[in-house]
Design an enzyme around this catalytic site. Structure first.
Site, PDB file in Angstrom:
ATOM      1  CE1 TYR A   1      47.715  48.028  37.570  1.00 31.99           C
ATOM      2  CE2 TYR A   1      48.777  46.026  36.727  1.00 31.99           C
ATOM      3  CZ  TYR A   1      48.691  46.914  37.676  1.00 31.99           C
ATOM      4  OH  TYR A   1      49.016  47.052  39.105  1.00 31.99           O
ATOM      5  CB  CYS A   2      47.603  52.495  32.799  1.00 36.00           C
ATOM      6  SG  CYS A   2      46.228  52.947  31.666  1.00 36.00           S
ATOM      7  CG  HIS A   3      43.724  55.790  36.754  1.00 38.74           C
ATOM      8  ND1 HIS A   3      43.552  55.406  38.212  1.00 38.74           N
ATOM      9  CD2 HIS A   3      42.717  56.587  36.627  1.00 38.74           C
ATOM     10  CE1 HIS A   3      42.498  56.075  38.457  1.00 38.74           C
ATOM     11  NE2 HIS A   3      41.800  56.796  37.569  1.00 38.74           N
TER      12      HIS A   3
ATOM     13  N   GLY B   1      43.270  52.967  31.135  1.00 39.77           N
ATOM     14  CA  GLY B   1      43.442  52.312  30.153  1.00 39.77           C
ATOM     15  C   GLY B   1      44.191  52.807  28.760  1.00 39.77           C
TER      16      GLY B   1
ATOM     17  CB  ILE C   1      44.279  49.763  38.564  1.00 41.25           C
ATOM     18  CG1 ILE C   1      44.292  48.808  39.678  1.00 41.25           C
ATOM     19  CG2 ILE C   1      44.452  51.194  38.789  1.00 41.25           C
ATOM     20  CD1 ILE C   1      45.562  48.949  40.476  1.00 41.25           C
TER      21      ILE C   1
END
Length: 120
Positions: free
Chosen positions: A84-86, A88, A112
């Site tokens: 995951y990241c901020h 996508g 996230i």
């Protein structure tokens, strides 16, 4: 950018679910974290973003350095890895990279910003 638009872009540029990784929502991730036992939760945001708050149990390998760190930090290419990241975008890039390097059990989970659980 919203996640649907990013998935559309990914499909336009040849990234398809059958290219070595699957996708899951943050809600599905929360459920799987309850039932899975042996996995890596990979946050590909910067160390600064990670230190501001991350999903409990996650490790940080920034998307910008994953090419140089994957082999040493993620040695088992059959390991279940949730990415995951901020929002996508970086998680999609990292999942695609990992799949291209022979990782066989990668699940891209978006950003996230859609996580509703606790943060560390």
């Amino acid at each position: 950018m919203n996640r649907d638009f990013m998935m559309m872009l990914g499909n336009m540029f040849g990234r398809k679910d059958n290219q070595g990784f699957s996708q899951s929502s943050m809600q599905e991730l929360a459920q799987r974290l309850q039932s899975e036992k042996d996995f890596i939760l990979l946050d590909v945001r910067t160390h600064e973003e990670f230190n501001e708050g991350h999903i409990p149990g996650a490790i940080c390998i920034p998307n910008e350095t994953i090419a140089s760190q994957a082999a040493s930090q993620l040695p088992n290419k059959e390991q279940l890895i949730f990415v995951y990241c901020h929002s996508g975008m970086r998680s999609m890039m990292s999942a695609n990279f990992l799949a291209s390097q022979g990782y066989t059990n990668v699940v891209e989970c978006g950003g996230i910003m859609d996580w509703h659980g606790n943060l560390e």
